[in-house]
Write a protein that holds these residues in place. Sequence first.
Motif, mmCIF file in Angstrom:
data_model
loop_
_atom_site.group_PDB
_atom_site.id
_atom_site.type_symbol
_atom_site.label_atom_id
_atom_site.label_comp_id
_atom_site.label_asym_id
_atom_site.label_seq_id
_atom_site.Cartn_x
_atom_site.Cartn_y
_atom_site.Cartn_z
ATOM 1 N N ASN A 1 33.904 12.389 17.589
ATOM 2 C CA ASN A 1 32.657 11.663 17.843
ATOM 3 C C ASN A 1 32.868 10.221 17.409
ATOM 4 O O ASN A 1 32.612 9.843 16.262
ATOM 5 N N TRP A 2 33.332 9.404 18.322
ATOM 6 C CA TRP A 2 33.688 8.040 17.976
ATOM 7 C C TRP A 2 32.481 7.170 17.682
ATOM 8 O O TRP A 2 32.568 6.236 16.860
ATOM 9 N N SER A 3 31.371 7.452 18.307
ATOM 10 C CA SER A 3 30.161 6.673 18.005
ATOM 11 C C SER A 3 29.758 6.855 16.551
ATOM 12 O O SER A 3 29.370 5.892 15.870
ATOM 13 N N ALA A 4 29.869 8.092 16.061
ATOM 14 C CA ALA A 4 29.535 8.361 14.666
ATOM 15 C C ALA A 4 30.521 7.655 13.740
ATOM 16 O O ALA A 4 30.129 7.117 12.691
ATOM 17 N N GLY B 1 38.659 7.014 23.575
ATOM 18 C CA GLY B 1 37.329 7.066 22.980
ATOM 19 C C GLY B 1 37.152 6.025 21.899
ATOM 20 O O GLY B 1 36.087 5.389 21.797
ATOM 21 N N ALA B 2 38.174 5.833 21.080
ATOM 22 C CA ALA B 2 38.108 4.800 20.043
ATOM 23 C C ALA B 2 37.954 3.414 20.688
ATOM 24 O O ALA B 2 37.129 2.597 20.260
ATOM 25 N N TYR B 3 38.730 3.172 21.705
ATOM 26 C CA TYR B 3 38.672 1.891 22.422
ATOM 27 C C TYR B 3 37.292 1.659 23.023
ATOM 28 O O TYR B 3 36.744 0.553 22.949
ATOM 29 N N ASN B 4 36.723 2.708 23.595
ATOM 30 C CA ASN B 4 35.462 2.559 24.323
ATOM 31 C C ASN B 4 34.273 2.229 23.431
ATOM 32 O O ASN B 4 33.280 1.673 23.907
ATOM 33 N N VAL B 5 34.353 2.567 22.141
ATOM 34 C CA VAL B 5 33.248 2.200 21.247
ATOM 35 C C VAL B 5 33.498 0.861 20.565
ATOM 36 O O VAL B 5 32.665 0.407 19.768
#
Length: 278
Positions: A89-92, A122-126
């Motif tokens: 959960n990269w947003s978290a 996912g890390a990049y996208n947040v």
Amino acid sequence: MKKPLPTICAAVAALGLAATAAPAHAATRHNTLPTKAARLAGITALGGGYAGWKQHAEPSRSTSLLVGVTAATRRTLGVDVSAYQGNVNWSAQWKNGVRWAYTKATEGTYYKNAYFNQQYNGAYNVGMIRGAYHFANPAYSSPVSQADYFVAHGGGWSKDGKTLPGMLDIEYNPYGATCFGKTKSQMVSWIRSFLNEYKRKTGRDAVIYTTTGWWQQCTGNSTAFNSTNPLWVARYSSSAGTLPGGWPYYTMWQFTDSPIDQDLFNGDISRVRALATG
């Protein structure tokens, strides 16, 4: 805490360990069974190594000394992940202050992380600055072949300001002898060849992840790389402690595995960007 790996059969299917990924004779030439310590750390099959696995196998330690360590000025919080974490959960993680992340891409010349795309992208996208790492198995295949395999399966680099240079995870052997059956000079040569090939392929000097104890035991505390390759040291304590190999400072420090592998970059976010930019 780490997620347990699936059964060996399920892992082979889920993680893409195709029959062609390793030579048919590999089982007779190389020890592919995890050691007792590795099994305690959740490594159940070849390919399961991850950054800091041996620390996970050791008795639990108090984390009270770590209170406030991530709030230190001019240090930037990051995480490192592998297949054990599954979908992250990269947003978290972003809300928790994480600004950079490394994802395991490969191990040896036989394993690719099935969760790599979700974790790395996912890390990049947040908004995080991300990188990829390779878990070295010097007993299995040549350093050049492992560097090439890493670059071909997620370990490359682009000058986009958001991609960190690849990391060579060189530490305790989860499948046998601590130093992978190599002498100190042989190990230094193996590491040098991997790093040279990685730089030839990408133009960047890879980060070296290790522990002080392993580096002293298996390379004779070699000082061959302290002026070229950033150091990522693992030590679960309130300080990074004595650094290996004559490095004057650490660039990254893995300081705990609770609740996920957490790391500090030795500088503010502008320094993380500088390393990514090259």
